[in-house]
Design an enzyme around this catalytic site. Structure first.
Site, PDB file in Angstrom:
ATOM      1  N   GLU A   1      -9.126   2.395  -2.136  1.00  0.00           N
ATOM      2  CA  GLU A   1      -9.496   1.791  -0.827  1.00  0.00           C
ATOM      3  C   GLU A   1     -10.656   3.180  -0.413  1.00  0.00           C
ATOM      4  O   GLU A   1     -10.672   4.223  -0.024  1.00  0.00           O
ATOM      5  CB  GLU A   1      -8.949   1.199   0.335  1.00  0.00           C
ATOM      6  CG  GLU A   1      -9.711   0.945   1.742  1.00  0.00           C
ATOM      7  CD  GLU A   1      -8.020   0.858   3.131  1.00  0.00           C
ATOM      8  OE1 GLU A   1      -7.251   0.487   2.682  1.00  0.00           O
ATOM      9  OE2 GLU A   1      -8.652   1.195   3.934  1.00  0.00           O
TER      10      GLU A   1
ATOM     11  N   ASP B   1      -4.669   4.051   0.439  1.00  0.00           N
ATOM     12  CA  ASP B   1      -5.873   4.314   0.840  1.00  0.00           C
ATOM     13  C   ASP B   1      -6.302   5.632   0.471  1.00  0.00           C
ATOM     14  O   ASP B   1      -5.848   6.683   0.943  1.00  0.00           O
ATOM     15  CB  ASP B   1      -5.958   3.649   1.862  1.00  0.00           C
ATOM     16  CG  ASP B   1      -7.255   4.203   3.289  1.00  0.00           C
ATOM     17  OD1 ASP B   1      -8.519   4.576   3.026  1.00  0.00           O
ATOM     18  OD2 ASP B   1      -6.729   3.378   4.514  1.00  0.00           O
TER      19      ASP B   1
ATOM     20  N   ARG C   1       0.934  -1.394  -0.111  1.00  0.00           N
ATOM     21  CA  ARG C   1       0.101   0.175   0.342  1.00  0.00           C
ATOM     22  C   ARG C   1       0.927   1.402   0.035  1.00  0.00           C
ATOM     23  O   ARG C   1       1.371   1.186   0.881  1.00  0.00           O
ATOM     24  CB  ARG C   1      -0.938  -0.350   1.238  1.00  0.00           C
ATOM     25  CG  ARG C   1      -1.961   1.167   1.408  1.00  0.00           C
ATOM     26  CD  ARG C   1      -2.586   0.845   2.315  1.00  0.00           C
ATOM     27  NE  ARG C   1      -1.993   2.001   3.483  1.00  0.00           N
ATOM     28  CZ  ARG C   1      -2.803   2.562   4.656  1.00  0.00           C
ATOM     29  NH1 ARG C   1      -3.922   2.658   4.995  1.00  0.00           N
ATOM     30  NH2 ARG C   1      -1.636   3.372   5.606  1.00  0.00           N
TER      31      ARG C   1
ATOM     32  N   TRP D   1     -11.594  12.791   7.937  1.00  0.00           N
ATOM     33  CA  TRP D   1      -9.854  12.023   8.343  1.00  0.00           C
ATOM     34  C   TRP D   1      -9.872  10.973   7.534  1.00  0.00           C
ATOM     35  O   TRP D   1     -10.549  10.080   7.955  1.00  0.00           O
ATOM     36  CB  TRP D   1      -9.669  12.140   9.677  1.00  0.00           C
ATOM     37  CG  TRP D   1      -8.527  11.760   9.538  1.00  0.00           C
ATOM     38  CD1 TRP D   1      -7.665  12.260   9.548  1.00  0.00           C
ATOM     39  CD2 TRP D   1      -8.261   9.896  10.377  1.00  0.00           C
ATOM     40  NE1 TRP D   1      -6.201  11.307   9.866  1.00  0.00           N
ATOM     41  CE2 TRP D   1      -6.606  10.226  10.053  1.00  0.00           C
ATOM     42  CE3 TRP D   1      -8.563   9.564  10.884  1.00  0.00           C
ATOM     43  CZ2 TRP D   1      -5.921   8.933  10.331  1.00  0.00           C
ATOM     44  CZ3 TRP D   1      -7.581   7.852  10.898  1.00  0.00           C
ATOM     45  CH2 TRP D   1      -6.697   8.249  11.489  1.00  0.00           C
TER      46      TRP D   1
ATOM     47  N   GLU E   1     -13.796  -0.639   6.256  1.00  0.00           N
ATOM     48  CA  GLU E   1     -12.537  -1.144   7.657  1.00  0.00           C
ATOM     49  C   GLU E   1     -13.631  -0.621   9.147  1.00  0.00           C
ATOM     50  O   GLU E   1     -13.781  -0.877  10.024  1.00  0.00           O
ATOM     51  CB  GLU E   1     -11.769  -0.472   7.572  1.00  0.00           C
ATOM     52  CG  GLU E   1     -12.111   0.977   7.358  1.00  0.00           C
ATOM     53  CD  GLU E   1     -10.070   1.297   7.274  1.00  0.00           C
ATOM     54  OE1 GLU E   1      -9.340   0.368   7.041  1.00  0.00           O
ATOM     55  OE2 GLU E   1     -10.269   2.798   8.527  1.00  0.00           O
TER      56      GLU E   1
ATOM     57  N   TYR F   1      -3.478  11.919   6.122  1.00  0.00           N
ATOM     58  CA  TYR F   1      -2.952  10.529   6.753  1.00  0.00           C
ATOM     59  C   TYR F   1      -2.219   9.819   6.185  1.00  0.00           C
ATOM     60  O   TYR F   1      -1.944   9.623   4.588  1.00  0.00           O
ATOM     61  CB  TYR F   1      -4.476   9.940   6.170  1.00  0.00           C
ATOM     62  CG  TYR F   1      -4.822   8.859   6.548  1.00  0.00           C
ATOM     63  CD1 TYR F   1      -4.669   7.345   7.542  1.00  0.00           C
ATOM     64  CD2 TYR F   1      -4.218   7.764   5.396  1.00  0.00           C
ATOM     65  CE1 TYR F   1      -5.087   6.838   7.673  1.00  0.00           C
ATOM     66  CE2 TYR F   1      -4.290   6.406   4.874  1.00  0.00           C
ATOM     67  CZ  TYR F   1      -4.588   5.484   6.797  1.00  0.00           C
ATOM     68  OH  TYR F   1      -4.404   4.864   6.537  1.00  0.00           O
TER      69      TYR F   1
ATOM     70  N   HIS G   1      -9.385   7.014   2.279  1.00  0.00           N
ATOM     71  CA  HIS G   1      -9.093   7.357   3.952  1.00  0.00           C
ATOM     72  C   HIS G   1     -11.320   8.132   3.422  1.00  0.00           C
ATOM     73  O   HIS G   1     -10.532   8.835   4.142  1.00  0.00           O
ATOM     74  CB  HIS G   1      -8.716   8.082   4.452  1.00  0.00           C
ATOM     75  CG  HIS G   1      -7.821   7.117   6.360  1.00  0.00           C
ATOM     76  ND1 HIS G   1      -8.502   8.022   6.993  1.00  0.00           N
ATOM     77  CD2 HIS G   1      -8.134   6.341   5.945  1.00  0.00           C
ATOM     78  CE1 HIS G   1      -8.595   7.173   8.295  1.00  0.00           C
ATOM     79  NE2 HIS G   1      -7.901   5.901   7.732  1.00  0.00           N
TER      80      HIS G   1
ATOM     81  N   ARG H   1     -13.531  -5.206   3.250  1.00  0.00           N
ATOM     82  CA  ARG H   1     -12.664  -4.784   4.683  1.00  0.00           C
ATOM     83  C   ARG H   1     -13.220  -4.813   5.853  1.00  0.00           C
ATOM     84  O   ARG H   1     -12.391  -4.370   6.609  1.00  0.00           O
ATOM     85  CB  ARG H   1     -12.589  -3.292   3.764  1.00  0.00           C
ATOM     86  CG  ARG H   1     -11.798  -2.603   2.431  1.00  0.00           C
ATOM     87  CD  ARG H   1     -10.495  -3.100   2.914  1.00  0.00           C
ATOM     88  NE  ARG H   1      -9.207  -2.018   3.836  1.00  0.00           N
ATOM     89  CZ  ARG H   1      -8.647  -2.476   4.879  1.00  0.00           C
ATOM     90  NH1 ARG H   1      -8.237  -3.566   4.648  1.00  0.00           N
ATOM     91  NH2 ARG H   1      -7.885  -1.298   5.520  1.00  0.00           N
TER      92      ARG H   1
ATOM     93  N   GLU I   1      -4.681  -7.701   4.962  1.00  0.00           N
ATOM     94  CA  GLU I   1      -3.745  -5.937   5.421  1.00  0.00           C
ATOM     95  C   GLU I   1      -3.061  -6.507   5.804  1.00  0.00           C
ATOM     96  O   GLU I   1      -2.982  -7.396   8.026  1.00  0.00           O
ATOM     97  CB  GLU I   1      -4.757  -5.147   6.225  1.00  0.00           C
ATOM     98  CG  GLU I   1      -3.999  -3.363   6.554  1.00  0.00           C
ATOM     99  CD  GLU I   1      -5.017  -2.485   6.514  1.00  0.00           C
ATOM    100  OE1 GLU I   1      -5.841  -2.791   7.112  1.00  0.00           O
ATOM    101  OE2 GLU I   1      -3.748  -1.376   6.977  1.00  0.00           O
TER     102      GLU I   1
HETATM  103  O1  LIG Z   1      -6.812   0.920   6.711  1.00  0.00           O
HETATM  104  C1  LIG Z   1      -6.425   1.418   7.128  1.00  0.00           C
HETATM  105  O2  LIG Z   1      -4.890   0.684   7.994  1.00  0.00           O
HETATM  106  C2  LIG Z   1      -6.443   2.861   7.943  1.00  0.00           C
HETATM  107  O3  LIG Z   1      -6.932   3.330   8.011  1.00  0.00           O
HETATM  108  C3  LIG Z   1      -6.238   2.975   9.141  1.00  0.00           C
HETATM  109  O4  LIG Z   1      -6.699   1.381  10.367  1.00  0.00           O
HETATM  110  C4  LIG Z   1      -7.191   3.506  10.072  1.00  0.00           C
HETATM  111  O5  LIG Z   1      -6.633   4.869   9.784  1.00  0.00           O
HETATM  112  C5  LIG Z   1      -7.618   3.965  11.617  1.00  0.00           C
HETATM  113  O6  LIG Z   1      -5.840   3.739  12.271  1.00  0.00           O
HETATM  114 MG   LIG Z   2      -7.985   1.935   5.634  1.00  0.00          MG
END
Ligand SMILES: O=C(O)[C@@H](O)[C@H](O)[C@H](O)CO
Ligand SMILES: [Mg+2]
Length: 403
Positions: A237, A211, A148, A403, A263, A160, A213, A284, A340
């Site tokens: 992602e 990602d 990633r 975020w 996630e 991020y 985010h 995820r 991951e």
């Molecule tokens: O794909 C990921 O691993 C991230 O988005 C983190 O889990 C998230 O920022 C929380 O720490």
């Molecule tokens: Mg993530």
């Protein structure tokens, strides 16, 4: 039948907070479940201690499905990350117990191995493009077949996925939320050059991931997906927030870049439309935040009917107990995609000794009975819980953002 005689929550903070549920039975066998909800840890700890543990005592630990239904339907207030993480911890611990009683690793109870090992992706981070590429090269040297890429955005002080510590991204370290500043236009200009350079340096045999985010609108995400197509990313992602699942229709209409999301999902219902309409390629959701192995299997079976594969979350805000559970799940699943892998610190690994292994970009849960992960309670007690928040994000004019 093993009867549940006790259950308690163990808080520990070997560098970051983890919440673990330990369920004990009259046969002396115990099971572990991860209950860590990053930044809101004590809410799940209280949910378990105050509202779940009293209901568990005396029950048959083998009745995993019945206990799951009891906790889900019995709460009346369904779903949500706190409830589902608490249910997940119980569920995971009960699978651990069942495996130990049977003398089999959990993946054997789930149907046995569907593959030899679990493909994992690593994190490559850097403040600059060159630093990110160097970090990716180090991942490739360690044997990772999927990486990633997250890079600093020129003109933004922090963003991020970019860490002050080399190769290790750990955002939840502030006593009060840190404020980051965001600019979508600066970000969008920065991503393609990273992928372009990564392909030049790393070649085409490695999978590259990214990602977003949750920071783009659907039309911006569609543009990014199109722009990245020549570099064949494995996925992008969380391209856009997914509370409104129909958001993904627009992205899908414009790009063949594979999409991953979920996630932060905690239920199959969070992904129903995304999966039914085949708006995503990878889901995820993972064990701790999505109701445990029992619920995640249900979600994965539903996904399999719609050509969606799994890509379980595996950041360090999930404890080694969740990592072990995810690996048993991944190994057994027909529609597994990728997992991951963000290695824990040595301190964390010492608190949670485990049987899972990494070799040449693949992981394996090991063959110990149950999950193959333990907690050293004496060591755990040395690391006291410390309040920690994830960062927040504002636009350059001060507007609160994702975020
Ligand atoms: O794909 C990921 O691993 C991230 O988005 C983190 O889990 C998230 O920022 C929380 O720490
Ligand atoms: Mg993530």
């Amino acid at each position: 039948m093993p009867k549940i005689t006790g259950a308690r929550v163990i808080l520990t903070s070997p560098g970051r907070n983890f919440v673990t549920l330990k369920i004990e039975t009259d046969e002396g066998i115990y099971g572990l479940g991860d209950a860590t909800l990053n930044g809101r840890e004590l809410a799940v700890a209280s949910y378990l201690t105050d509202h779940v543990v009293p209901c568990l005592i005396g029950r048959d630990a083998h009745r995993i499905e019945d206990i799951w239904q009891f906790l889900y339907k019995g709460a009346y207030w369904r779903r949500g990350p706190v409830t589902m993480s608490a249910i997940a911890a119980v569920d995971t611990a009960l699978w651990d117990i069942k495996g130990k009683v049977a003398g089999l690793p959990v993946y054997q109870l789930l149907g046995g191995a569907s593959r030899d090992g679990v493909l994992v992706y690593s994190h490559a981070n850097g403040a600059t493009l060159e630093e990110t590429i160097e970090s990716a090269q180090r991942s490739a040297e360690k044997g990772y077949k999927a990486i990633r890429l997250q890079s600093g955005v020129p003109g933004l002080a922090s963003t991020y996925g970019v860490s002050k510590h080399r190769d290790f991204y750990e955002p939840a370290d502030a006593d009060l939320p840190t404020e980051n500043v965001w600019s979508t236009s600066k970000y969008l200009r920065s991503v393609v050059p990273v992928f372009e350079r990564a392909r030049e340096v790393l070649g085409w045999d490695v999978h590259l991931l990214h990602d977003v985010h949750h920071r783009l609108t659907p039309i911006e995400a569609a543009r990014l997906g199109k722009d990245l197509e020549p570099y064949r990313p494995f996925w992008i992602e969380d391209a856009t927030p997914a509370e409104n699942q129909a958001n993904f229709r627009l992205i899908r209409q414009h790009t063949t870049t594979p999409l991953a999301v979920g996630e932060i999902f905690n239920s199959v219902w969070d992904a129903k439309q995304l999966i039914e309409e085949q708006l995503i390629d990878y889901i995820r959701a993972t064990v701790v935040h999505a109701g445990g192995i029992t619920h995640l299997r249900r979600l994965a079976s539903f996904a399999a009917m719609h050509n969606v594969r799994t890509g379980c979350h595996g950041a360090t805000d999930l404890s080694p107990v969740c990592m072990a559970a995810a690996l048993h799940f991944d190994l057994s699943l027909p529609n597994f995609g990728i997992q991951e892998h963000m290695p824990h610190t040595a301190e964390t690994d010492a608190v949670f000794p485990h049987a899972y292994t990494f070799d040449q970009g693949m992981m394996h849960p090991g063959d110990l009975p149950g999950l193959g992960v333990d907690i050293d309670e004496e060591l755990a007690a040395k690391y006291e819980y410390k309040r920690a928040f994830l960062p927040v994000n504002r636009l350059e004019d001060g507007t609160m953002f994702d975020w």
